[in-house]
Design an enzyme around this catalytic site. Structure first.
Site, PDB file in Angstrom:
ATOM      1  N   TYR A  35      -1.422  -7.296  18.959  1.00 29.20           N
ATOM      2  CA  TYR A  35      -0.580  -7.579  17.805  1.00 29.20           C
ATOM      3  C   TYR A  35       0.320  -8.773  18.070  1.00 29.20           C
ATOM      4  CZ  TYR A  35       2.912  -6.898  14.130  1.00 29.20           C
ATOM      5  OH  TYR A  35       3.757  -7.081  13.059  1.00 29.20           O
ATOM      6  N   SER A  66       0.796  -1.230   0.000  1.00 29.54           N
ATOM      7  CA  SER A  66       0.000   0.000   0.000  1.00 29.54           C
ATOM      8  C   SER A  66       0.825   1.275   0.000  1.00 29.54           C
ATOM      9  CB  SER A  66      -0.932   0.015   1.227  1.00 29.54           C
ATOM     10  OG  SER A  66      -1.788  -1.100   1.240  1.00 29.54           O
TER      11      SER A  66
END
Length: 246
Positions: A157, A12
């Site tokens: 995470y 991205s």
């Protein structure tokens, strides 16, 4: 590696790991299907053109990977646009700061949806659709060294990325008879989109090689694991950190 098709999730930004992987695999003659999220459209078009100039096909797709059916959308799209893939690189990840004072159900669910559910379902659906007669299969998952040290303030995470290690090892045993290898790569701290000058200054003394890892370093490892030369490597977590000291 001509005539192979690779899916790379999470490309991205010009400086991110996914983009470096796209470029590296394309340079090896592999057709590229990459996903991105909220990326600059003009840059995405330039990246596609850059990859096509290497003589391979390239398709980019903007998609939020958190919905439960995202994996089907990705695989249906790559089959429609390019054909059946033989390489899957699960690179996309969701990461926010938390810690025990902030961690809640919404934070946990957001990490689980991308880091675990879509990674796992993409992997198994990739296997179900795999056509062995075309090529040997490769599934490459990205982890972050959760088994090597603590990550305070990143509980969601660390937990969800850590689960990828267990999944990688178990799936590799199931699909080995199909000619598919499953491995994970821990690139260590990599100078991509999340690093600031302050972070670089803090981390640099921990790298005995005198520099911080770059996205291109990760792409080199992915390229090797995706190659025919790595056919005997499966169920492994490869710690490619440049000797990083925690």
């Amino acid at each position: 590696m001509n005539n192979k098709i690779a899916i790379i999730t999470g490309a991205s930004h010009p400086r991110d790991i996914g983009t470096a992987i796209c470029r590296k695999l394309a340079s090896k003659g592999i057709d590229i299907f990459f996903t991105n999220w909220q990326a600059d459209n003009e840059w995405i078009n330039r990246l596609q053109q850059e990859i096509e100039n290497l003589g391979v096909r390239c398709v980019g797709m903007e998609i939020d990977l958190s919905p439960s059916d995202a994996y089907k959308v990705v695989l249906d799209s790559v089959e429609l646009e390019l054909g059946t893939p033989s390489i899957l690189v699960n690179n996309a990840a969701h990461s926010t700061r938390d810690g025990y004072l902030e961690l809640d159900g919404n934070t946990m669910d957001a990490h689980y949806a991308v880091n675990m559910r879509t990674t796992f379902l993409l992997s198994v659906e990739f296997v179900r659709r795999f056509k062995r007669e075309r090529a040997n299969g490769r599934i490459i998952n990205m982890t972050s060294g959760q088994d090597l040290g603590a990550m305070p303030g990143e509980l969601a995470y660390a937990a969800t990325k850590g689960a990828i290690t267990a999944f990688t090892k178990s799936l590799s045993a199931e699909v080995a008879p199909l000619g598919i290898t499953v491995n994970a790569i821990n690139p260590g701290p990599t100078d991509s989109t999340w690093m600031t000058d302050e972070i670089r200054e803090h981390l640099l003394p921990n790298f005995p090689m005198g520099r911080i890892g770059q996205p291109s370093d990760v792409a080199e490892v992915v390229s090797f694991i995706a190659s025919d030369e790595a056919a005997w490597i499966t169920g492994q977590v490869i710690h490619s950190e440049g000797g990083f000291n925690r």
